[in-house]
Design a protein around this motif. Structure first.
Motif, PDB file in Angstrom:
ATOM      1  N   MET A   1       0.823  -1.215   0.000  1.00  0.00           N
ATOM      2  CA  MET A   1       0.000   0.000   0.000  1.00  0.00           C
ATOM      3  C   MET A   1       0.858   1.267   0.000  1.00  0.00           C
ATOM      4  O   MET A   1       0.534   2.254  -0.644  1.00  0.00           O
ATOM      5  N   ASP A   2       2.009   1.227   0.734  1.00  0.00           N
ATOM      6  CA  ASP A   2       2.871   2.408   0.796  1.00  0.00           C
ATOM      7  C   ASP A   2       3.369   2.824  -0.572  1.00  0.00           C
ATOM      8  O   ASP A   2       3.479   4.018  -0.862  1.00  0.00           O
ATOM      9  N   ILE A   3       3.666   1.859  -1.441  1.00  0.00           N
ATOM     10  CA  ILE A   3       4.191   2.191  -2.762  1.00  0.00           C
ATOM     11  C   ILE A   3       3.170   2.978  -3.568  1.00  0.00           C
ATOM     12  O   ILE A   3       3.529   3.869  -4.358  1.00  0.00           O
ATOM     13  N   ILE A   4       1.882   2.681  -3.354  1.00  0.00           N
ATOM     14  CA  ILE A   4       0.831   3.421  -4.061  1.00  0.00           C
ATOM     15  C   ILE A   4       0.842   4.880  -3.616  1.00  0.00           C
ATOM     16  O   ILE A   4       0.754   5.800  -4.439  1.00  0.00           O
ATOM     17  N   TRP A   5       0.972   5.089  -2.303  1.00  0.00           N
ATOM     18  CA  TRP A   5       0.999   6.452  -1.785  1.00  0.00           C
ATOM     19  C   TRP A   5       2.275   7.180  -2.201  1.00  0.00           C
ATOM     20  O   TRP A   5       2.256   8.393  -2.452  1.00  0.00           O
ATOM     21  N   VAL A   7       3.899   6.733  -5.018  1.00  0.00           N
ATOM     22  CA  VAL A   7       3.662   7.128  -6.413  1.00  0.00           C
ATOM     23  C   VAL A   7       2.704   8.315  -6.458  1.00  0.00           C
ATOM     24  O   VAL A   7       2.891   9.263  -7.238  1.00  0.00           O
ATOM     25  N   TYR A   8       1.666   8.261  -5.624  1.00  0.00           N
ATOM     26  CA  TYR A   8       0.705   9.366  -5.566  1.00  0.00           C
ATOM     27  C   TYR A   8       1.400  10.680  -5.211  1.00  0.00           C
ATOM     28  O   TYR A   8       1.175  11.717  -5.856  1.00  0.00           O
ATOM     29  N   PHE A   9       2.264  10.643  -4.191  1.00  0.00           N
ATOM     30  CA  PHE A   9       2.962  11.863  -3.784  1.00  0.00           C
ATOM     31  C   PHE A   9       3.938  12.326  -4.865  1.00  0.00           C
ATOM     32  O   PHE A   9       4.148  13.525  -5.045  1.00  0.00           O
ATOM     33  N   ALA A  10       4.534  11.378  -5.599  1.00  0.00           N
ATOM     34  CA  ALA A  10       5.422  11.748  -6.694  1.00  0.00           C
ATOM     35  C   ALA A  10       4.651  12.490  -7.781  1.00  0.00           C
ATOM     36  O   ALA A  10       5.105  13.533  -8.293  1.00  0.00           O
ATOM     37  N   VAL A  11       3.474  11.970  -8.130  1.00  0.00           N
ATOM     38  CA  VAL A  11       2.646  12.605  -9.165  1.00  0.00           C
ATOM     39  C   VAL A  11       2.159  13.972  -8.686  1.00  0.00           C
ATOM     40  O   VAL A  11       2.230  14.970  -9.425  1.00  0.00           O
ATOM     41  N   MET A  12       1.663  14.020  -7.440  1.00  0.00           N
ATOM     42  CA  MET A  12       1.188  15.296  -6.905  1.00  0.00           C
ATOM     43  C   MET A  12       2.322  16.303  -6.811  1.00  0.00           C
ATOM     44  O   MET A  12       2.139  17.500  -7.044  1.00  0.00           O
ATOM     45  N   GLY A  13       3.515  15.814  -6.465  1.00  0.00           N
ATOM     46  CA  GLY A  13       4.671  16.699  -6.402  1.00  0.00           C
ATOM     47  C   GLY A  13       4.985  17.309  -7.754  1.00  0.00           C
ATOM     48  O   GLY A  13       5.307  18.500  -7.859  1.00  0.00           O
ATOM     49  N   MET A  14       4.881  16.514  -8.823  1.00  0.00           N
ATOM     50  CA  MET A  14       5.125  17.050 -10.164  1.00  0.00           C
ATOM     51  C   MET A  14       4.066  18.090 -10.539  1.00  0.00           C
ATOM     52  O   MET A  14       4.376  19.104 -11.161  1.00  0.00           O
TER      53      MET A  14
END
Length: 253
Positions: A1-5, A7-14
């Motif tokens: 589950m952490d890997i999903i979050w 990736v989510y933070f990476a996308v939101m960061g971009m």
């Protein structure tokens, strides 16, 4: 589950990084960050949604405007990528915590002022003040250990840069001085000095690199904000390890 979050933070960061580019480029010129929408600075071509996807649109367009073929500044994809990586690392490091919010605010501030300082040699108060207020509130609700470290770090950071500005008669700008007050709130007493040491080290290495390449110009100022940002982020994430390594190396721990 952490890997999903992550990736989510990476996308939101971009995504946020794309917005921070706009803030850093428009606010110093007293332009609206909302209107007009994203457009080519050369020909004014308004960007469609598929031309405005962080990082990927730059790569798809091969770094050029679709309309006039002018080069697109590398500032856009570089800081979008950096913000994404730093947001993702912050979540992996702190999880769902108040420190995660502090880290994301700190990263956001440093990305904006780096863009602004690189392009205009300016760190605007209108950017610093809201972040200073938000970070101060977080430090009040979630104090550092010991609680006084952040507040003393803020005072020391401000005084250090102010003293250097006085001694050097303006080598440090007012934006740098006020920025170090905010950085001190985040880093605390011990790491504020490490941050400044690293910033000076990076600045010196950059200057040496320019001289080696024959591109150094004596009377042309170099923005210090990017080096402050780099030194502060390293001190924030890895400062305890660096300080512990230093103490062990000299047998002080």
């Amino acid at each position: 589950m952490d890997i999903i979050w992550i990736v989510y933070f990476a996308v939101m960061g971009m995504v946020f990084g794309s917005f921070y580019n706009v803030v850093g480029l428009r606010v110093p010129k007293h332009e609206s960050i909302a209107f007009p929408g994203s457009h080519c600075p050369k020909c004014g071509h308004p960007l469609k949604w598929y031309e405005n996807i962080p990082v990927f649109s730059y790569l798809a367009l091969r770094g050029r405007c679709k309309s006039c073929k002018s080069p697109i500044s590398a500032i856009y994809p570089v800081f979008e990528t950096l913000t994404g990586l730093l947001f993702a690392y912050s979540f992996s490091r702190f999880g769902w915590s108040m420190e995660l919010l502090l880290a994301c605010l700190f990263i956001s501030l440093l990305v904006i002022i780096t863009v602004s300082d690189l392009v205009y040699m300016l760190i605007p108060d209108i950017v610093l003040l809201p972040f200073a207020a938000a970070i101060a509130i977080i430090r009040f609700l979630s104090p550092a250990a010991p609680w006084w470290s952040a507040w003393l770090g803020a005072v020391l950071g401000f005084c250090l840069l102010y003293l250097i500005a006085l001694v050097t008669k303006g080598a440090m700008g007012g934006g740098d001085i006020k920025l170090y007050f905010v950085i001190g709130l985040v880093l605390g007493v011990e790491k504020i000095f490490l941050s400044f040491f690293l910033a000076c080290l990076f600045g010196a290495l950059f200057g040496i690199g320019l001289m080696a390449a024959g591109r150094f110009k004596k009377r042309k100022p170099i923005p210090f904000g990017p080096f402050i940002a780099a030194g502060s982020l390293i001190a924030y994430f890895f400062g305890n390890d660096l300080i512990a390594f230093y103490l062990r190396m000299y047998g002080l721990s």
